[in-house]
Design a protein around this motif. Structure first.
Motif, PDB file in Angstrom:
ATOM      1  N   THR B 169      43.436  39.636  40.666  1.00 47.03           N
ATOM      2  CA  THR B 169      43.355  40.448  38.916  1.00 47.03           C
ATOM      3  C   THR B 169      43.552  41.848  38.840  1.00 47.03           C
ATOM      4  OG1 THR B 169      40.650  39.361  39.701  1.00 47.03           O
ATOM      5  CG2 THR B 169      41.013  40.597  37.408  1.00 47.03           C
ATOM      6  N   GLY B 170      43.426  42.638  39.557  1.00 47.08           N
ATOM      7  CA  GLY B 170      44.259  43.876  39.150  1.00 47.08           C
ATOM      8  C   GLY B 170      45.807  44.108  38.601  1.00 47.08           C
ATOM      9  N   VAL B 171      46.316  42.611  39.184  1.00 44.18           N
ATOM     10  CA  VAL B 171      47.646  42.948  38.485  1.00 44.18           C
ATOM     11  C   VAL B 171      47.836  41.783  37.817  1.00 44.18           C
ATOM     12  CG1 VAL B 171      49.843  41.137  39.522  1.00 44.18           C
ATOM     13  CG2 VAL B 171      48.519  43.042  41.318  1.00 44.18           C
ATOM     14  N   VAL B 172      47.098  40.833  37.348  1.00 46.28           N
ATOM     15  CA  VAL B 172      47.180  40.591  36.408  1.00 46.28           C
ATOM     16  C   VAL B 172      46.961  41.162  34.683  1.00 46.28           C
ATOM     17  CG1 VAL B 172      46.125  38.260  35.060  1.00 46.28           C
ATOM     18  CG2 VAL B 172      46.730  37.763  37.468  1.00 46.28           C
ATOM     19  N   ILE B 173      45.514  41.506  34.870  1.00 48.85           N
ATOM     20  CA  ILE B 173      45.677  42.466  34.118  1.00 48.85           C
ATOM     21  C   ILE B 173      45.397  44.142  33.824  1.00 48.85           C
ATOM     22  CG2 ILE B 173      43.103  41.313  33.242  1.00 48.85           C
ATOM     23  CD1 ILE B 173      41.614  43.569  34.927  1.00 48.85           C
ATOM     24  N   GLY B 174      46.315  44.297  34.519  1.00 46.12           N
ATOM     25  CA  GLY B 174      45.797  46.079  34.873  1.00 46.12           C
ATOM     26  C   GLY B 174      47.426  46.404  34.024  1.00 46.12           C
TER      27      GLY B 174
END
Lengths: 123, 239
Positions: B169-174
């Motif tokens: 998730t962090g990589v997708v929305i970061g």
């Protein structure tokens, strides 16, 4: 190459032993990282071969998380029951964490170095 | 299936080779899809690989223990890879030294934000107590998170899953969140990825720049240490 891989594994082994012996809540590999980092600081130099080994391990870092991720299969029931709080905590929580950390760090950086207003490099 | 095929399946399904190979194939398929679609993080290779593998295990009726007998060889490398994070840290030690105070300030803010937002949101959405405990170390790297989860009475296996999902998730929305918040400082972006989404975030940050990657590795390590100390304390205060 083999010698440097051995050094990395020795640091991990030492880390595991320290964690067990001192009953630290920290996993062995993290202590191993601290040991290797301290060693590099003491030596003051790093061989290109060590960089190569690290580069190889880090090139495929995302792959190493796949086996743990497949563990989702053992908790599909709880997931089906609690998907809303789980998804909410993970998606919103991660967004909030990224925003808070990034903003605080950028603000603190500007306070610490008021002469440099913007970062040298834009994404 | 004739009896030869049954025998072949019996042999393969008990040997570590099959699921080790299938894991590598699934990851390569994930990487291929990721590159085909212009590296959109929605098609993160880890996410694709996990989904494909779960589907394959379900369809073939294989349990996780059997799968893990093969996958453990990949899982094992997480340890040496974590130790080797000392190398990017050492390379950027001069920058890190200069930013010492901001690092500590951002570390405490981010670490608390990670724990409180996860537990708070799950509680608001009606999560059971065990789910809250399981989710609380979700921003910490897998081995530390599982250790913490066990210590505070969560479910370590589900914690590992929440950790991987958090990383993805962090990589997708970061990048979206950071651009939106106008955080362009490389050190700040690195800290954000490392604290919010541990190793998966760090792998992503390393592709951005050396400084971003080093700060992410540092943030991940420090956040793991701080959460391991902070979380049991917070829980004992709540009791």
């Amino acid at each position: 190459m083999l010698g440097h891989l051995t050094i990395i594994l020795l640091c991990q082994l030492a880390g595991e032993i320290i964690a067990k012996a001192a009953r630290l809540p920290v996993p062995g590999p993290v202590i191993g990282m601290v040991i290797l980092f301290s060693g590099l600081m003491l030596r003051g130099t790093m061989s290109p071969e060590l960089e190569n080994v690290a580069g190889l391990l880090h090139r495929y870092l995302p792959l190493l998380f796949v086996p743990a991720g497949v563990g989702v299969i053992t908790s599909l029931d709880l997931l089906a029951r609690s998907w809303a709080p789980l998804a909410g905590a993970i998606i919103i929580g991660t967004g909030v964490t990224i925003a808070v950390t990034g903003l605080v760090m950028q603000l603190a950086n500007r306070r610490a170095r008021p002469d440099q207003q913007e970062a040298p490099h834009e994404q | 299936m004739n009896s030869d095929m049954v025998q072949l399946w019996c042999y393969l399904s008990t040997s570590p080779l099959l699921w080790l190979t299938v894991t590598l194939l699934a990851y390569q398929l994930g990487t291929w899809c990721f590159q085909r679609c212009g590296c959109s993080q929605l098609l993160n290779p880890v996410l694709t690989a996990v989904l494909v593998l779960v589907l394959l295990l379900k369809l073939s009726g294989t349990n996780y223990q059997t799968y893990f007998r093969g996958a453990q060889f990949i899982h094992f490398l997480l340890g040496p890879a974590t130790v080797a994070l000392a190398i990017p840290l050492y390379r950027e030690v001069a920058v890190i030294r200069k930013t010492f105070v901001p690092i500590i300030v951002a570390l405490f803010a981010g670490s608390l934000a990670a724990i409180l937002s996860a537990v708070g949101i799950a509680w608001l959405l009606g999560g059971e107590r065990i789910l809250l405990l399981t989710l609380s170390p979700k921003s910490v790297t897998t081995p530390i998170a599982m250790g913490i989860s066990e210590q505070i009475g969560g479910l370590p296996a589900l914690t590992a899953v929440a950790v991987v999902l958090t990383g993805i998730t962090g990589v997708v929305i970061g990048d979206l969140v950071l651009n939106w918040m106008k955080v362009h400082d490389e050190t700040a972006r690195g800290m954000a990825f490392g604290i919010a989404s541990h190793g998966i975030g760090t792998a992503h940050a390393m592709h951005k720049s050396r400084v971003t990657g080093a700060f992410s590795a540092l943030a991940m390590a420090l956040n793991g240490l701080l959460t391991a100390l902070l979380l049991p304390l917070l829980i004992s205060l709540l009791r």
